[in-house]
Design a protein around this motif. Structure first.
Motif, short mmCIF file in Angstrom:
data_model
loop_
_atom_site.label_atom_id
_atom_site.label_comp_id
_atom_site.label_asym_id
_atom_site.label_seq_id
_atom_site.Cartn_x
_atom_site.Cartn_y
_atom_site.Cartn_z
N ARG A 9 0.83 -1.21 0.00
CA ARG A 9 0.00 0.00 0.00
C ARG A 9 0.87 1.26 0.00
O ARG A 9 0.54 2.26 -0.64
CB ARG A 9 -0.93 -0.01 1.22
N THR A 10 1.98 1.20 0.71
CA THR A 10 2.89 2.35 0.77
C THR A 10 3.51 2.64 -0.59
O THR A 10 3.61 3.80 -1.01
CB THR A 10 4.00 2.08 1.80
N LEU A 11 3.90 1.58 -1.30
CA LEU A 11 4.51 1.79 -2.63
C LEU A 11 3.51 2.44 -3.58
O LEU A 11 3.87 3.38 -4.31
CB LEU A 11 4.98 0.46 -3.21
N THR A 12 2.28 1.98 -3.60
CA THR A 12 1.28 2.58 -4.50
C THR A 12 1.02 4.03 -4.12
O THR A 12 0.87 4.89 -4.99
CB THR A 12 -0.03 1.78 -4.49
N ALA A 13 0.95 4.31 -2.83
CA ALA A 13 0.73 5.69 -2.39
C ALA A 13 1.90 6.58 -2.81
O ALA A 13 1.70 7.72 -3.24
CB ALA A 13 0.54 5.74 -0.87
N LEU A 14 3.12 6.07 -2.69
CA LEU A 14 4.30 6.85 -3.05
C LEU A 14 4.30 7.18 -4.53
O LEU A 14 4.56 8.32 -4.94
CB LEU A 14 5.56 6.08 -2.67
N VAL A 15 4.00 6.19 -5.37
CA VAL A 15 3.98 6.42 -6.81
C VAL A 15 2.84 7.37 -7.19
O VAL A 15 3.01 8.27 -8.02
CB VAL A 15 3.86 5.08 -7.57
N ASP A 16 1.68 7.19 -6.59
CA ASP A 16 0.53 8.04 -6.90
C ASP A 16 0.78 9.49 -6.48
O ASP A 16 0.43 10.43 -7.21
CB ASP A 16 -0.73 7.53 -6.20
N GLU A 17 1.35 9.67 -5.30
CA GLU A 17 1.53 11.03 -4.75
C GLU A 17 2.79 11.70 -5.27
O GLU A 17 2.86 12.93 -5.35
CB GLU A 17 1.56 10.98 -3.22
N GLY A 18 3.83 10.92 -5.57
CA GLY A 18 5.03 11.49 -6.18
C GLY A 18 6.17 11.81 -5.24
O GLY A 18 7.32 11.87 -5.66
N THR A 19 5.87 12.02 -3.95
CA THR A 19 6.92 12.33 -2.99
C THR A 19 6.68 11.56 -1.70
O THR A 19 5.56 11.15 -1.39
CB THR A 19 6.98 13.83 -2.65
N VAL A 65 6.80 -4.83 -9.24
CA VAL A 65 6.26 -4.86 -7.88
C VAL A 65 5.04 -3.95 -7.77
O VAL A 65 4.07 -4.29 -7.08
CB VAL A 65 7.34 -4.46 -6.85
N LEU A 66 5.05 -2.82 -8.46
CA LEU A 66 3.89 -1.91 -8.42
C LEU A 66 2.66 -2.59 -9.02
O LEU A 66 1.56 -2.49 -8.47
CB LEU A 66 4.21 -0.63 -9.18
N ARG A 67 2.85 -3.27 -10.15
CA ARG A 67 1.73 -3.98 -10.75
C ARG A 67 1.19 -5.05 -9.80
O ARG A 67 -0.03 -5.20 -9.63
CB ARG A 67 2.17 -4.61 -12.08
N TYR A 68 2.09 -5.78 -9.15
CA TYR A 68 1.69 -6.78 -8.17
C TYR A 68 0.95 -6.14 -7.01
O TYR A 68 -0.09 -6.64 -6.55
CB TYR A 68 2.93 -7.52 -7.67
N ALA A 69 1.46 -5.00 -6.54
CA ALA A 69 0.83 -4.32 -5.41
C ALA A 69 -0.59 -3.88 -5.75
O ALA A 69 -1.51 -4.06 -4.95
CB ALA A 69 1.68 -3.10 -5.01
N ARG A 70 -0.79 -3.33 -6.93
CA ARG A 70 -2.13 -2.88 -7.31
C ARG A 70 -3.08 -4.06 -7.45
O ARG A 70 -4.26 -3.97 -7.12
CB ARG A 70 -2.07 -2.08 -8.60
N GLN A 71 -2.59 -5.18 -7.94
CA GLN A 71 -3.44 -6.36 -8.07
C GLN A 71 -3.85 -6.89 -6.70
O GLN A 71 -5.02 -7.25 -6.49
CB GLN A 71 -2.70 -7.44 -8.88
N VAL A 72 -2.91 -6.93 -5.77
CA VAL A 72 -3.23 -7.38 -4.41
C VAL A 72 -4.24 -6.45 -3.76
O VAL A 72 -5.21 -6.89 -3.14
CB VAL A 72 -1.94 -7.47 -3.55
N LEU A 73 -4.04 -5.14 -3.92
CA LEU A 73 -4.95 -4.17 -3.32
C LEU A 73 -6.33 -4.25 -3.95
O LEU A 73 -7.35 -4.09 -3.27
CB LEU A 73 -4.39 -2.76 -3.45
N LEU A 74 -6.38 -4.52 -5.27
CA LEU A 74 -7.68 -4.66 -5.92
C LEU A 74 -8.44 -5.86 -5.36
O LEU A 74 -9.64 -5.77 -5.06
CB LEU A 74 -7.49 -4.83 -7.43
N LEU A 75 -7.76 -6.99 -5.20
CA LEU A 75 -8.41 -8.17 -4.65
C LEU A 75 -8.88 -7.91 -3.22
O LEU A 75 -9.97 -8.35 -2.81
CB LEU A 75 -7.45 -9.36 -4.67
#
Length: 298
Positions: A9-19, A65-75
């Motif tokens: 969840r942290t990785l997706t938030a970091l990529v989405d927010e940018g910083t 890893v980001l793609r994996y993270a989004r898939q896990v969060l979607l499930l």
């Protein structure tokens, strides 16, 4: 290898927010905690996942890893939504999608409004050229995309949507000034032309397919669908406008069709993660139905 759920969840938030600071505010933790979680993920992966730029960027390993993270969060979101069915307070499933600007301005949003009200989904739309939306799938930024690429991205399925039809048009005043008042396509290579951006090949494609050669006239770049169509309507140049957007203006005489019997069709496809998800399945069905109602058959 195994990643902790909070770290994903942290990785997706970091990529989405940018910083790191913005991600920390979103997650209600400190920037140091965000940094520690990312470092822990990199130790688990044995590779650098994030370039510490501003905004941050994922590496090739980070894309995986980001793609994996989004898939896990979607499930996880799907499961939470199903468990809360009937509750007054329901979770929201986040569905990031990529779509080209002309689809977004013509049929795409109407298709989204046909989704059932109880789906509980929120959308993050990424606008990108139809030839480049697949890059957002590969990076894990989006779960599905409208694309002109028929070859499936690894880990995705692909289905034809239809063809978005474009007509070469100009204003009556432009016709008089540059095309001798007779909508002569042979004069188009030397007339001012409107392009969406520097990757827009539609106007050049029309000239090549009609035997007119390469354009030599001045080029204007208008990177927004409505503004592009308005620029053509105001006489800034000629351009390829979706038939759905220009048909009424052609019928009323506000626009001149330069070659109505030679439209340019852009074939569109729907690519999505090959993952069973009630939310993504429902969105895909609605968009395929919307495309069938508005696009030309492939």
């Amino acid at each position: 290898m195994s990643f902790q759920f909070d770290h994903l969840r942290t990785l997706t938030a970091l990529v989405d927010e940018g910083t790191f600071e913005s991600a920390a505010r979103r997650l209600h933790v400190t920037a140091s905690a965000v940094s520690q979680r990312v470092r822990a993920m990199e130790q688990t992966a044995g590779k650098v996942l994030v370039q510490r730029t501003n905004p941050v960027r994922t590496t090739a390993a980070g894309d995986v890893v980001l793609r994996y993270a989004r898939q896990v969060l979607l499930l996880d979101e799907d499961a939470t939504t199903e468990l809360r069915m009937g509750d007054r307070e329901r979770g929201r499933v986040s569905v990031p999608l990529a779509v080209n600007a002309d689809s977004l301005s013509t049929w795409f949003l109407e298709a989204l409004t046909d989704l059932p009200a109880d789906l509980g989904a929120v959308f993050e739309i990424h606008r990108e050229d139809e030839e480049h939306t697949t890059s957002l799938l590969r990076s894990g930024t989006v779960m599905a995309a409208v694309t002109s690429t028929p070859e499936a991205v690894q880990g995705c399925t692909v289905a034809g949507l239809g063809a978005l039809r474009y007509q070469a048009v100009c204003s009556p005043g432009f016709d008089e000034e540059y095309l001798c008042g007779r909508a002569d396509p042979e004069l188009l290579p030397y007339a001012p032309v409107v392009n969406f951006d520097r990757r827009d090949d539609l106007q050049d494609r029309f000239l090549r397919e009609s035997g007119g050669g390469e354009p030599h006239g001045p080029r204007h770049y208008i990177p927004a669908s409505e503004d592009f169509a308005r620029a053509v309507l105001l006489g800034l140049g000629w351009g390829m406008v979706p038939e759905q957007r220009c048909a009424a203006d052609v019928a009323s005489g506000r626009l001149v069709a330069l070659a109505p019997d030679r439209p340019v069709d852009v074939r569109l496809y729907w690519q999505r993660w090959n993952l069973r998800s009630p939310a993504l399945d429902t969105v895909s069905e609605a968009l395929r139905a919307g495309a069938a109602a508005h696009l030309h058959s492939l």
